[in-house]
Motif scaffolding. Sequence first.
Motif, PDB file in Angstrom:
ATOM      1  N   THR A  95      11.036  -8.460 -10.939  1.00  0.00           N
ATOM      2  CA  THR A  95       9.580  -8.122 -10.713  1.00  0.00           C
ATOM      3  C   THR A  95       8.845  -9.093 -10.063  1.00  0.00           C
ATOM      4  O   THR A  95       9.229 -10.697  -9.979  1.00  0.00           O
ATOM      5  CB  THR A  95       8.606  -8.010 -12.198  1.00  0.00           C
ATOM      6  OG1 THR A  95       8.586  -9.055 -12.950  1.00  0.00           O
ATOM      7  CG2 THR A  95       9.073  -6.975 -13.189  1.00  0.00           C
ATOM      8  N   VAL A 116       4.636  -5.530  -8.985  1.00  0.00           N
ATOM      9  CA  VAL A 116       5.810  -4.546  -8.659  1.00  0.00           C
ATOM     10  C   VAL A 116       7.105  -4.726  -9.056  1.00  0.00           C
ATOM     11  O   VAL A 116       7.544  -5.905  -9.297  1.00  0.00           O
ATOM     12  CB  VAL A 116       5.740  -4.601  -6.820  1.00  0.00           C
ATOM     13  CG1 VAL A 116       4.430  -4.444  -6.286  1.00  0.00           C
ATOM     14  CG2 VAL A 116       6.264  -5.997  -6.269  1.00  0.00           C
ATOM     15  N   ASP A 117       7.720  -3.648  -9.303  1.00  0.00           N
ATOM     16  CA  ASP A 117       9.258  -3.801  -9.538  1.00  0.00           C
ATOM     17  C   ASP A 117      10.310  -4.031  -8.590  1.00  0.00           C
ATOM     18  O   ASP A 117       9.606  -3.937  -7.292  1.00  0.00           O
ATOM     19  CB  ASP A 117       9.388  -2.540 -10.717  1.00  0.00           C
ATOM     20  CG  ASP A 117       9.300  -1.329 -10.039  1.00  0.00           C
ATOM     21  OD1 ASP A 117       9.261  -1.326  -8.588  1.00  0.00           O
ATOM     22  OD2 ASP A 117       9.255  -0.177 -10.602  1.00  0.00           O
ATOM     23  N   GLU A 172      12.159  -2.101  -7.255  1.00  0.00           N
ATOM     24  CA  GLU A 172      12.409  -0.995  -6.358  1.00  0.00           C
ATOM     25  C   GLU A 172      11.262  -0.860  -5.428  1.00  0.00           C
ATOM     26  O   GLU A 172      11.389  -0.708  -4.277  1.00  0.00           O
ATOM     27  CB  GLU A 172      12.741   0.540  -7.038  1.00  0.00           C
ATOM     28  CG  GLU A 172      12.654   1.665  -6.158  1.00  0.00           C
ATOM     29  CD  GLU A 172      12.839   2.908  -7.000  1.00  0.00           C
ATOM     30  OE1 GLU A 172      12.117   3.785  -6.765  1.00  0.00           O
ATOM     31  OE2 GLU A 172      13.142   2.995  -8.151  1.00  0.00           O
ATOM     32  N   THR A 173      10.129  -1.116  -5.804  1.00  0.00           N
ATOM     33  CA  THR A 173       8.821  -1.149  -5.281  1.00  0.00           C
ATOM     34  C   THR A 173       8.821  -2.378  -4.091  1.00  0.00           C
ATOM     35  O   THR A 173       8.631  -2.197  -2.869  1.00  0.00           O
ATOM     36  CB  THR A 173       7.770  -1.126  -5.854  1.00  0.00           C
ATOM     37  OG1 THR A 173       7.521   0.083  -6.810  1.00  0.00           O
ATOM     38  CG2 THR A 173       6.334  -0.975  -4.982  1.00  0.00           C
ATOM     39  N   ALA A 221      11.521  -1.650  -1.269  1.00  0.00           N
ATOM     40  CA  ALA A 221      10.800  -0.518  -0.344  1.00  0.00           C
ATOM     41  C   ALA A 221       9.701  -1.349   0.402  1.00  0.00           C
ATOM     42  O   ALA A 221      10.045  -0.918   1.811  1.00  0.00           O
ATOM     43  CB  ALA A 221      10.101   0.643  -1.278  1.00  0.00           C
ATOM     44  N   GLY A 222       9.044  -2.105   0.159  1.00  0.00           N
ATOM     45  CA  GLY A 222       8.101  -2.786   0.884  1.00  0.00           C
ATOM     46  C   GLY A 222       8.821  -3.792   1.864  1.00  0.00           C
ATOM     47  O   GLY A 222       8.462  -3.673   3.045  1.00  0.00           O
ATOM     48  N   GLU A 241       3.024   4.322   0.812  1.00  0.00           N
ATOM     49  CA  GLU A 241       2.879   3.245  -0.260  1.00  0.00           C
ATOM     50  C   GLU A 241       3.797   2.093  -0.142  1.00  0.00           C
ATOM     51  O   GLU A 241       3.122   0.944  -0.093  1.00  0.00           O
ATOM     52  CB  GLU A 241       3.272   3.779  -1.735  1.00  0.00           C
ATOM     53  CG  GLU A 241       3.288   2.813  -2.673  1.00  0.00           C
ATOM     54  CD  GLU A 241       3.374   3.754  -4.024  1.00  0.00           C
ATOM     55  OE1 GLU A 241       3.932   2.977  -4.896  1.00  0.00           O
ATOM     56  OE2 GLU A 241       2.921   4.698  -4.278  1.00  0.00           O
ATOM     57  N   PRO A 242       5.164   1.985   0.349  1.00  0.00           N
ATOM     58  CA  PRO A 242       5.714   0.729   0.476  1.00  0.00           C
ATOM     59  C   PRO A 242       5.117  -0.076   1.372  1.00  0.00           C
ATOM     60  O   PRO A 242       5.185  -1.394   1.265  1.00  0.00           O
ATOM     61  CB  PRO A 242       7.157   1.331   1.013  1.00  0.00           C
ATOM     62  CG  PRO A 242       7.384   2.775   0.503  1.00  0.00           C
ATOM     63  CD  PRO A 242       5.785   3.353   0.561  1.00  0.00           C
ATOM     64  N   VAL A 279       2.160  -1.702  -0.401  1.00  0.00           N
ATOM     65  CA  VAL A 279       2.619  -2.705  -1.280  1.00  0.00           C
ATOM     66  C   VAL A 279       2.988  -3.953  -0.368  1.00  0.00           C
ATOM     67  O   VAL A 279       2.748  -5.020  -0.747  1.00  0.00           O
ATOM     68  CB  VAL A 279       3.874  -2.324  -2.075  1.00  0.00           C
ATOM     69  CG1 VAL A 279       4.520  -3.465  -2.979  1.00  0.00           C
ATOM     70  CG2 VAL A 279       3.324  -1.128  -2.985  1.00  0.00           C
TER      71      VAL A 279
END
Length: 199
Positions: free
Chosen positions: A30, A39-40, A42-43, A46-47, A168-169, A172
Motif C-alpha cells: 500500500t 492506494v493499494d 493494483e491502483t 495502474a497509475g 482513474e489511474p 491517482v
Amino acid sequence: MHFDLAEWLGSDAPPKVFDRISGALDEGFTSVVTTGQTVDRETFLAGIWSARNALAGAEIEVSEVAEIARSGQLIVVRFVAENRIGAVKTGGRTVTAVLVTDGRTYLWRTVHETPVPETAQPITTEPPAGAPLERAGTVDEEPAECSAVEAGGDVAVGADEQSGGGGEPAEVAEGLGELGSGEEDVAGPDQIESGVAVG
C-alpha cells in the motif's frame, strides 16, 4: 527501485522496466501518496503504468537514507526523494517505507510520502523606505483567501495533463510521490521539450 521508476516515468521504457517495479512490491503493498490518499498495489501500479514517459527526461534523486528500525523480516527506512528534469527540481518528499526481506530479496510493503515544504522566507515587519503604509487588519475582517500554491500546498494536475489520457489511474497517478509535485511551477508532459521545461 527509484532508478527504474525514473526510467519508466522519464522515457519510452520497455515493459521489462515496469515488470521490475511490479516485482519489487509485496503482494500486500500500500502507499500513502502525497495527496494523502491511500492506494493499494493494483491502483498504484495502474497509475504508474499510465504515467510512462509522462515526465520526459526525469531523474529521481534519493538522499538522506536512514534505517529507522529492523526487527525480524521487517526494515523501516526513511529518505528524501526529489524529481529532476535538467536543472529543474520538483516534487521533494520525505518517504518512510517498510520493507520485508528473506535475507536475499527486499520487497516494499508500504510507503508513506510527505511533501517537503518550501523553505520559509523571513517575515519583515517594516515596509521598505518610501513604501506606502498598508492599513492594518482588524479582528472582524475575514482572512484573505489564497490558493493552494500560495499556502504551500500541492499543485493539482488534471488527469489529462498528467498522462495524456483520462480515467482513474491517471487521477491517482497525480498524487504518486514520483509524480506529485508539492511545488508551485511544475511542467506537465505537454510543457517539456527536449528535457527543458517551457511555458
